[in-house]
Scaffold this active site. Structure first.
Site, PDB file in Angstrom:
ATOM      1  CG  ASN A 166      34.602 135.096  49.935  1.00  0.00           C
ATOM      2  OD1 ASN A 166      33.322 134.845  49.657  1.00  0.00           O
ATOM      3  ND2 ASN A 166      35.475 134.093  49.575  1.00  0.00           N
ATOM      4  CD  GLU A 187      30.942 123.818  49.339  1.00  0.00           C
ATOM      5  OE1 GLU A 187      32.273 123.730  49.791  1.00  0.00           O
ATOM      6  OE2 GLU A 187      30.510 122.689  48.973  1.00  0.00           O
ATOM      7  CB  CYS A 238      37.016 129.879  51.162  1.00  0.00           C
ATOM      8  SG  CYS A 238      36.380 129.370  49.294  1.00  0.00           S
ATOM      9  CD  GLU A 275      28.445 125.144  46.444  1.00  0.00           C
ATOM     10  OE1 GLU A 275      29.601 125.723  46.119  1.00  0.00           O
ATOM     11  OE2 GLU A 275      27.408 125.385  46.676  1.00  0.00           O
TER      12      GLU A 275
HETATM   13  P1  NAD Z   1      29.003 134.235  57.258  1.00  0.00           P
HETATM   14  O1  NAD Z   1      28.645 132.664  57.843  1.00  0.00           O
HETATM   15  O2  NAD Z   1      29.086 135.325  58.376  1.00  0.00           O
HETATM   16  O3  NAD Z   1      27.666 134.649  56.414  1.00  0.00           O
HETATM   17  C1  NAD Z   1      27.328 134.078  55.189  1.00  0.00           C
HETATM   18  C2  NAD Z   1      26.064 134.186  54.779  1.00  0.00           C
HETATM   19  O4  NAD Z   1      25.042 133.454  55.711  1.00  0.00           O
HETATM   20  C3  NAD Z   1      25.522 135.588  54.560  1.00  0.00           C
HETATM   21  O5  NAD Z   1      24.617 135.862  53.718  1.00  0.00           O
HETATM   22  C4  NAD Z   1      24.716 135.925  56.163  1.00  0.00           C
HETATM   23  O6  NAD Z   1      24.002 136.863  55.976  1.00  0.00           O
HETATM   24  C5  NAD Z   1      24.329 134.463  56.242  1.00  0.00           C
HETATM   25  N1  NAD Z   1      23.817 134.020  57.604  1.00  0.00           N
HETATM   26  C6  NAD Z   1      24.601 134.769  58.692  1.00  0.00           C
HETATM   27  N2  NAD Z   1      23.855 134.168  59.795  1.00  0.00           N
HETATM   28  C7  NAD Z   1      22.624 133.260  59.450  1.00  0.00           C
HETATM   29  C8  NAD Z   1      21.679 132.486  59.925  1.00  0.00           C
HETATM   30  N3  NAD Z   1      21.477 132.465  61.259  1.00  0.00           N
HETATM   31  N4  NAD Z   1      20.816 132.061  59.272  1.00  0.00           N
HETATM   32  C9  NAD Z   1      20.913 132.021  57.839  1.00  0.00           C
HETATM   33  N5  NAD Z   1      21.764 132.783  57.062  1.00  0.00           N
HETATM   34  C10 NAD Z   1      22.672 133.309  57.917  1.00  0.00           C
HETATM   35  O7  NAD Z   1      30.082 134.369  56.325  1.00  0.00           O
HETATM   36  P2  NAD Z   1      30.851 135.737  55.678  1.00  0.00           P
HETATM   37  O8  NAD Z   1      31.671 136.207  56.808  1.00  0.00           O
HETATM   38  O9  NAD Z   1      29.849 136.307  54.978  1.00  0.00           O
HETATM   39  O10 NAD Z   1      32.050 134.759  54.789  1.00  0.00           O
HETATM   40  C11 NAD Z   1      33.009 134.346  55.191  1.00  0.00           C
HETATM   41  C12 NAD Z   1      32.962 132.974  55.369  1.00  0.00           C
HETATM   42  O11 NAD Z   1      32.587 132.423  54.452  1.00  0.00           O
HETATM   43  C13 NAD Z   1      34.674 132.337  55.513  1.00  0.00           C
HETATM   44  O12 NAD Z   1      34.763 131.622  56.822  1.00  0.00           O
HETATM   45  C14 NAD Z   1      34.890 131.962  54.360  1.00  0.00           C
HETATM   46  O13 NAD Z   1      35.837 130.695  54.491  1.00  0.00           O
HETATM   47  C15 NAD Z   1      33.665 131.195  53.856  1.00  0.00           C
HETATM   48  N6  NAD Z   1      33.724 130.738  52.532  1.00  0.00           N
HETATM   49  C16 NAD Z   1      33.484 129.646  52.041  1.00  0.00           C
HETATM   50  C17 NAD Z   1      33.520 129.029  50.903  1.00  0.00           C
HETATM   51  C18 NAD Z   1      33.564 127.669  50.461  1.00  0.00           C
HETATM   52  O14 NAD Z   1      33.306 127.439  49.304  1.00  0.00           O
HETATM   53  N7  NAD Z   1      33.919 126.791  51.257  1.00  0.00           N
HETATM   54  C19 NAD Z   1      33.485 130.001  49.836  1.00  0.00           C
HETATM   55  C20 NAD Z   1      33.697 131.325  50.135  1.00  0.00           C
HETATM   56  C21 NAD Z   1      33.546 131.706  51.602  1.00  0.00           C
END
Ligand code: NAD
Length: 480
Positions: free
Chosen positions: A150, A248, A282, A461
Site C-alpha cells: 500500500n 505491524e 492501514c 517501530e
Molecule cells: P500481506 O500480508 O498479504 O503481504 C505483506 C508482505 O508479506 C508481502 O511482501 C508478502 O509477499 C509477504 N508474505 C506473504 N506471505 C508470506 C509468508 N508466508 N512469509 C513471509 N512473507 C509473506 O499484506 P498486503 O496485502 O501486502 O498488505 C495489506 C495489509 O497490510 C493490510 O492488512 C494492512 O492493514 C497492513 N498494513 C499494516 C501497516 C501497519 O503499519 N500496521 C501498514 C501498512 C499495511
C-alpha cells in the site's frame, strides 16, 4: 517492459530459476513488467552476502554509516519525479500523492535514521561503591524486512533504514504486487556507494521468497508489515526459531466526532482519512462515529465534499482517487460492499466499479463508498476492508462511542474530534489503539512509537523503538 532484478551482494542479478512473475499496472489492468520469482536459493545467496558484509559494516562508526544513509536520502530526493511516477504506475495511487507523501517520506526515513544512530545511547546503572552496570547495544546481525503494497517505498525504507543505521545487514523483500520502487532503490544504493551485501533486495511471492526469509537460520530478526493473517503465520514460523519479531498488522480504525468539534476540519480530514490512497492505508479511519446532534450536518457536508474526490487516471493532475492495487483486491472490496447491503446498510454514496475512459478503461477503479445504518458489531464494522469504504454511525454518549471504538479485534489508530481538551485526553487514554490523533490524522513525527495493540501488531517501530529492535542489549557488570 520493466524487467526487475534482484539486488544481491551489490549486483543486480536475475533469479537462478529464470522464472518471472507478471507485474500489472492497476490503472490499466495490463502487464507492464516482470518480477523475479525468487525462492530459497536467492534468499540463501542474499543471506550469505549479508553475513559476509556484516563485520565491516558494524565496525564502521555510526557517523560513517549515517553518512551513507543520508547520501541515499539525497538520491531519493534527486529522483523524486522518477520514483513518484514508478510508484503511481505500480500501485495505482495518484501521482500527486506519491510525489507529496510516499517518496519524500522514503527520503526522510533514510535521513532520520541516518542521523538518529549518532544520537543513540545506552544506559548505565551505578550501584554506589559496589559495581557499575552498563548496557551495550549490539546490532542483532542479519535481519529480514518484509513490506506490503500500500505504501511501497515508504514502508520498505521505514524498516531498512533503522536496521542499517545500527549496523545490521539486511535481506529485504517488497510486496510482489508493487516491486518497482524497491528495484529503483537498489540502483540508488549502488550509486550511493553502499558496500556490497549490506542491503540485499530479493523479489518474489510471500509463500516462496518471504517464507524462505522467515525460515532462514542466518536471519536473526524479522520486521514485517502486512495483513494480520500473514502476521499470525509468520509468528508461528519464527517463534520456534527464537527470532525477534516486529509485526505491524491490519487495522479497523475509528474516528470519534464529538458535537463540540470544528465541524469543517473534522469533515475535511475525515474525507482524507477515509479515502486517501483509495482507503488503502492501514491508518485510514473506516468507522466514523458522530455525536447525534451533529450527525445530519456532518453527513451532509461529508457527502458534499465527497463529490470533489475525482476518480481518474493516477497520472492526471486533478485525480484524487486512483485505482485499487489489483483485481483480486477490488473484488474483495466489492464483496464487502455486497455484505454491507446484506447486513442492512443504507448506501449513501458510491458502491460501484468505475470505468475510466481511455487508457484506463480496464483499470481497477471503485467509487468512494459510504454506508450508514449498520450496527457497530456487524462484519462490515468489524473486519478490515482496506479500501474506500466507510460507515457513518450516530452515538449518544462518550461511553458508547468508546465502547464501539474498542469493539474490534484491531487496535492500530484512532482519531478524536473535539474542542474539549479534558475529554480529548480522557478518551485518548481509554482507546485501545497504539496511535491516537486529536483533531488531526496521519500527523507523523518519526521519533514517536508507531504500532498497534491487539491484532494490529506486536512491538513498535519509529525513533528509538526501531533502533532498539534491531539491536541486542548486553549488560556488563564491573565490580569495584
Ligand atoms: P500481506 O500480508 O498479504 O503481504 C505483506 C508482505 O508479506 C508481502 O511482501 C508478502 O509477499 C509477504 N508474505 C506473504 N506471505 C508470506 C509468508 N508466508 N512469509 C513471509 N512473507 C509473506 O499484506 P498486503 O496485502 O501486502 O498488505 C495489506 C495489509 O497490510 C493490510 O492488512 C494492512 O492493514 C497492513 N498494513 C499494516 C501497516 C501497519 O503499519 N500496521 C501498514 C501498512 C499495511
Amino acid at each position: 517492459m520493466l524487467r526487475i532484478q534482484n539486488y544481491i551482494n551489490g549486483q543486480l542479478v536475475a533469479p537462478q530459476s529464470g522464472r518471472y512473475l507478471d507485474n500489472i499496472e492497476p490503472a490499466t489492468g495490463h502487464v507492464y513488467g516482470e518480477i523475479p520469482d525468487s525462492e530459497a536459493a536467492e534468499v540463501a545467496a542474499a543471506v550469505l552476502a549479508a553475513t559476509s558484509a556484516l563485520p565491516a559494516w558494524r565496525a564502521l562508526s555510526a557517523e560513517e554509516r549515517g553518512r551513507l544513509l543520508v547520501r541515499i536520502a539525497a538520491l531519493i530526493d534527486a529522483n523524486l519525479e522518477r520514483l513518484a511516477r514508478a510508484e503511481s504506475q505500480d500501485n495505482g495511487k495518484p501521482l500527486s500523492l506519491a510525489r507529496a507523501m510516499d517518496i519524500p517520506r522514503a527520503a526522510s526515513n533514510f535521513h532520520f535514521f541516518g542521523t538518529a544512530a549518532e544520537h543513540f545511547a545506552s544506559e548505565a546503572h551505578m550501584q554506589e561503591g559496589v559495581a557499575l552496570n552498563y548496557t551495550v547495544r549490539h546490532p542483532i546481525g542479519v535481519v529480514g524486512c518484509i513490506s506490503p503494497w500500500n505504501l511501497p517505498l515508504y514502508l520498505f525504507t521505514w524498516k531498512i533504514a533503522p536496521a542499517l543505521a545500527v549496523g545490521c545487514c539486511v535481506v529485504a523483500k517488497p510486496s510482489e504486487i508493487t516491486p518497482a520502487t524497491a528495484f529503483l532503490l537498489s540502483e540508488l544504493c549502488i550509486e550511493a556507494g553502499l558496500p556490497p551485501g549490506v542491503l540485499n533486495i530479493v523479489h518474489g511471492t510471500g509463500p516462496a521468497c518471504g517464507q524462505a526469509i522467515v525460515e532462514h537460520p542466518g536471519i536473526k530478526a524479522i520486521s514485517f508489515t502486512g495483513g494480520t493473517a500473514t502476521g499470525r503465520h509468520l509468528a508461528r514460523t519464527a517463534a520456534p526459531l527464537f527470532k525477534k519479531l516486529s509485526l505491524e498488522l491490519g487495522g479497523k480504525n475509528p474516528n470519534l466526532v464529538f458535537a463540540d468539534c470544528d465541524l469543517a476540519a473534522a469533515v475535511a480530514t475525515s474525507i482524507r482519512s477515509s479515502f486517501a490512497n483509495q482507503g488503502q492505508i492501514c491508518l485510514c479511519g473506516s468507522r466514523i462515529f458522530i455525536e447525534r446532534p451533529i450527525y445530519d450536518a456532518f453527513k451532509a457536508e461529508f457527502l458534499q465534499q465527497l463529490e470533489a474526490q475525482k476518480i481518474g487516471d493516477p497520472l492526471a493532475a486533478d485525480t484524487k482517487q486512483g485505482a485499487l492495487v489489483s483485481e483480486a483486491h477490488l473484488n474483495k472490496v466489492l464483496d464487502y460492499i455486497k455484505l454491507a447491503h446484506e447486513e442492512g446498510g443504507h448506501l449513501l454514496a458510491g458502491g460501484q466499479r468505475v470505468a475510466v475512459p481511455g487508457r484506463c478503461a480496464s483499470g481497477y477503479f471503485l467509487e468512494p463508498t459510504v454506508f450508514e445504518n449498520l450496527p457497530h458489531d456487524c462484519r462490515t464494522n468489524q473486519e478490515e476492508i482496506f479500501g474506500p469504504v466507510v460507515t457513518l454511525t450516530p452515538f449518544d454518549t462518550e461511553a458508547e462511542a468508546v465502547a464501539w471504538a474498542n469493539s474490534t479485534d484491531y487496535g492500530l489508530s484512532a482519531s478524536i474530534w473535539t474542542s474539549n481538551l479534558t475529554r480529548a485526553h480522557r478518551v485518548a487514554q481509554s482507546l485501545h489503539s497504539g496511535i491516537v490523533w486529536v483533531n488531526t490524522w496521519l500527523h507523523r513525527d518519526l521519533r514517536t512509537p508507531f504500532g498497534g495493540m491487539k491484532n494490529s501488531g506486536v512491538g513498535r517501530e519509529g525513533g528509538l523503538e526501531a533502533l532498539r529492535f534491531f539491536t541486542e542489549a548486553q549488560n556488563v557488570c564491573v565490580k569495584f
